[in-house]
Design a protein around this motif. Sequence first.
Motif, PDB file in Angstrom:
ATOM      1  N   GLN A   1       0.853  -1.186   0.000  1.00 38.43           N
ATOM      2  CA  GLN A   1       0.000   0.000   0.000  1.00 38.43           C
ATOM      3  C   GLN A   1       0.892   1.240   0.000  1.00 38.43           C
ATOM      4  OE1 GLN A   1      -2.975  -0.977  -0.208  1.00 38.43           O
ATOM      5  NE2 GLN A   1      -4.397   0.632   0.380  1.00 38.43           N
ATOM      6  N   GLN A   2       0.717   2.085  -1.015  1.00 36.28           N
ATOM      7  CA  GLN A   2       1.575   3.265  -1.169  1.00 36.28           C
ATOM      8  C   GLN A   2       1.296   4.289  -0.079  1.00 36.28           C
ATOM      9  OE1 GLN A   2       1.020   5.560  -4.853  1.00 36.28           O
ATOM     10  NE2 GLN A   2       3.228   5.829  -4.989  1.00 36.28           N
ATOM     11  N   PRO A   3       2.319   4.771   0.625  1.00 39.67           N
ATOM     12  CA  PRO A   3       2.091   5.812   1.629  1.00 39.67           C
ATOM     13  C   PRO A   3       1.649   7.109   0.966  1.00 39.67           C
ATOM     14  CG  PRO A   3       4.438   5.487   1.293  1.00 39.67           C
ATOM     15  CD  PRO A   3       3.741   4.418   0.519  1.00 39.67           C
ATOM     16  N   VAL A   4       0.930   7.924   1.727  1.00 45.27           N
ATOM     17  CA  VAL A   4       0.412   9.185   1.223  1.00 45.27           C
ATOM     18  C   VAL A   4       1.258  10.325   1.769  1.00 45.27           C
ATOM     19  CG1 VAL A   4      -1.575  10.743   1.183  1.00 45.27           C
ATOM     20  CG2 VAL A   4      -1.923   8.262   1.067  1.00 45.27           C
ATOM     21  N   GLN A   5       1.775  11.147   0.869  1.00 45.59           N
ATOM     22  CA  GLN A   5       2.573  12.292   1.276  1.00 45.59           C
ATOM     23  C   GLN A   5       1.758  13.571   1.135  1.00 45.59           C
ATOM     24  OE1 GLN A   5       6.643  10.689  -0.738  1.00 45.59           O
ATOM     25  NE2 GLN A   5       6.744  12.757   0.129  1.00 45.59           N
ATOM     26  N   SER A   6       1.983  14.478   2.086  1.00 44.50           N
ATOM     27  CA  SER A   6       1.349  15.793   2.005  1.00 44.50           C
ATOM     28  C   SER A   6       2.292  16.849   2.552  1.00 44.50           C
ATOM     29  CB  SER A   6       0.027  15.796   2.801  1.00 44.50           C
ATOM     30  OG  SER A   6       0.278  15.548   4.175  1.00 44.50           O
ATOM     31  N   PRO A   7       2.268  18.065   1.985  1.00 44.74           N
ATOM     32  CA  PRO A   7       1.507  18.427   0.793  1.00 44.74           C
ATOM     33  C   PRO A   7       2.130  17.828  -0.465  1.00 44.74           C
ATOM     34  CG  PRO A   7       2.946  20.216   1.407  1.00 44.74           C
ATOM     35  CD  PRO A   7       3.131  19.172   2.454  1.00 44.74           C
ATOM     36  N   GLN A   8       1.459  17.982  -1.595  1.00 39.99           N
ATOM     37  CA  GLN A   8       2.020  17.506  -2.860  1.00 39.99           C
ATOM     38  C   GLN A   8       3.124  18.440  -3.331  1.00 39.99           C
ATOM     39  OE1 GLN A   8      -1.387  17.219  -5.464  1.00 39.99           O
ATOM     40  NE2 GLN A   8      -1.678  15.061  -4.990  1.00 39.99           N
ATOM     41  N   ILE A  20       6.886  18.094   5.918  1.00 41.47           N
ATOM     42  CA  ILE A  20       6.346  17.150   4.935  1.00 41.47           C
ATOM     43  C   ILE A  20       5.921  15.899   5.688  1.00 41.47           C
ATOM     44  CG2 ILE A  20       6.849  15.751   2.905  1.00 41.47           C
ATOM     45  CD1 ILE A  20       9.029  17.821   2.183  1.00 41.47           C
ATOM     46  N   ASN A  21       4.692  15.471   5.426  1.00 45.53           N
ATOM     47  CA  ASN A  21       4.142  14.318   6.136  1.00 45.53           C
ATOM     48  C   ASN A  21       4.052  13.089   5.243  1.00 45.53           C
ATOM     49  OD1 ASN A  21       3.536  15.715   8.661  1.00 45.53           O
ATOM     50  ND2 ASN A  21       2.010  16.816   7.451  1.00 45.53           N
ATOM     51  N   CYS A  22       4.171  11.928   5.882  1.00 40.96           N
ATOM     52  CA  CYS A  22       4.101  10.640   5.186  1.00 40.96           C
ATOM     53  C   CYS A  22       3.243   9.716   6.036  1.00 40.96           C
ATOM     54  CB  CYS A  22       5.509  10.084   5.020  1.00 40.96           C
ATOM     55  SG  CYS A  22       5.610   8.423   4.323  1.00 40.96           S
ATOM     56  N   SER A  23       2.088   9.297   5.497  1.00 40.19           N
ATOM     57  CA  SER A  23       1.152   8.492   6.279  1.00 40.19           C
ATOM     58  C   SER A  23       0.926   7.149   5.620  1.00 40.19           C
ATOM     59  CB  SER A  23      -0.197   9.208   6.396  1.00 40.19           C
ATOM     60  OG  SER A  23      -0.047  10.415   7.101  1.00 40.19           O
ATOM     61  N   SER A  24       0.804   6.124   6.457  1.00 41.36           N
ATOM     62  CA  SER A  24       0.574   4.774   5.953  1.00 41.36           C
ATOM     63  C   SER A  24      -0.716   4.207   6.530  1.00 41.36           C
ATOM     64  CB  SER A  24       1.750   3.871   6.341  1.00 41.36           C
ATOM     65  OG  SER A  24       1.494   2.528   5.991  1.00 41.36           O
ATOM     66  N   SER A  25      -1.386   3.348   5.761  1.00 40.08           N
ATOM     67  CA  SER A  25      -2.598   2.680   6.253  1.00 40.08           C
ATOM     68  C   SER A  25      -2.247   1.410   7.020  1.00 40.08           C
ATOM     69  CB  SER A  25      -3.523   2.340   5.084  1.00 40.08           C
ATOM     70  OG  SER A  25      -2.861   1.492   4.167  1.00 40.08           O
ATOM     71  N   LYS A  26      -0.975   1.034   6.991  1.00 37.58           N
ATOM     72  CA  LYS A  26      -0.518  -0.160   7.706  1.00 37.58           C
ATOM     73  C   LYS A  26       0.460   0.240   8.800  1.00 37.58           C
ATOM     74  CE  LYS A  26      -0.780  -3.560   3.958  1.00 37.58           C
ATOM     75  NZ  LYS A  26      -0.010  -4.606   3.230  1.00 37.58           N
ATOM     76  N   ALA A  27       0.624  -0.660   9.757  1.00 33.91           N
ATOM     77  CA  ALA A  27       1.601  -0.407  10.818  1.00 33.91           C
ATOM     78  C   ALA A  27       2.992  -0.285  10.207  1.00 33.91           C
ATOM     79  CB  ALA A  27       1.567  -1.554  11.824  1.00 33.91           C
ATOM     80  N   LEU A  28       3.737   0.694  10.683  1.00 38.22           N
ATOM     81  CA  LEU A  28       5.045   0.976  10.129  1.00 38.22           C
ATOM     82  C   LEU A  28       6.152   0.353  10.959  1.00 38.22           C
ATOM     83  CD1 LEU A  28       4.741   4.749   9.140  1.00 38.22           C
ATOM     84  CD2 LEU A  28       4.793   2.763   7.620  1.00 38.22           C
ATOM     85  N   TYR A  29       7.141  -0.179  10.250  1.00 35.43           N
ATOM     86  CA  TYR A  29       8.354  -0.654  10.909  1.00 35.43           C
ATOM     87  C   TYR A  29       9.498   0.321  10.665  1.00 35.43           C
ATOM     88  CZ  TYR A  29      12.265  -3.707  12.060  1.00 35.43           C
ATOM     89  OH  TYR A  29      13.399  -4.229  12.607  1.00 35.43           O
ATOM     90  N   SER A  30       9.538   0.896   9.482  1.00 35.64           N
ATOM     91  CA  SER A  30      10.610   1.833   9.162  1.00 35.64           C
ATOM     92  C   SER A  30      10.123   2.854   8.147  1.00 35.64           C
ATOM     93  CB  SER A  30      11.824   1.098   8.587  1.00 35.64           C
ATOM     94  OG  SER A  30      11.508   0.546   7.333  1.00 35.64           O
TER      95      SER A  30
END
Lengths: 110, 114
Positions: A1-8, A20-30
């Motif tokens: 699942q591709q992480p979502v970055q904001s802003p574009q 700059i933010n980076c969000s994932s829908s799955k639990a992150l390890y790194s």
Amino acid sequence: QQPVQSPQAVILREGEDAVINCSSSKALYSVHWYRQKHGEAPVFLMILLKGGEQKGHDKISASFNEKKQQSSLYLTASQLSYSGTYFCGTGNSGNTPLVFGKGTRLSVIA
Amino acid sequence: NAGVTQTPKFRILKIGQSMTLQCAQDMNHNYMYWYRQDPGMGLKLIYYSVGAGITDKGEVPNGYNVSRSTTEDFPLRLELAAPSQTSVYFCASSSGGGFNQPQHFGDGTRLSIL
């Protein structure tokens, strides 16, 4: 699942700060952060691991929030040389390859 | 140190032709990767390898093949080129110990298929 970055994309004047933010829908390890200048290869900035501390060098730092499944990259007192596209790459375990976000284009103007 | 070297830097292919993109690293890295980068889409993993003789598919492997006979080299083969394969291709490598080591990228191959 591709992480979502904001802003574009974001435009800054020299000396201003950016996040700059980076969000994932799955639990992150790194989380990896890379910067790519136009027409060049991506260049490694830093890695954050689950349970690790906030990292940084010079005026670029990053944090890792496990509960929010999110990482943020902080650029303070921006310089012209900070211009480029910033990518986060997320790993859900130590045994699976990274998935990169679409990138955030940062432009610093005088 | 050369790091990761990709050849060629540019190439134009006709639909249906085949070619091999070369990638070599001199850092004795176990892990190697092939990505494609399309405008505004980030880096998509095509194939990766965790060591000589071991390869595995990434997110977008269709239309591509790889081999890893030595630690240094990781060529990417395009069979029957299609316009959808027009892209910038990056090869990268990282040291062993899992996927949590910094990746070192080559300068890329810009491929157009007409």
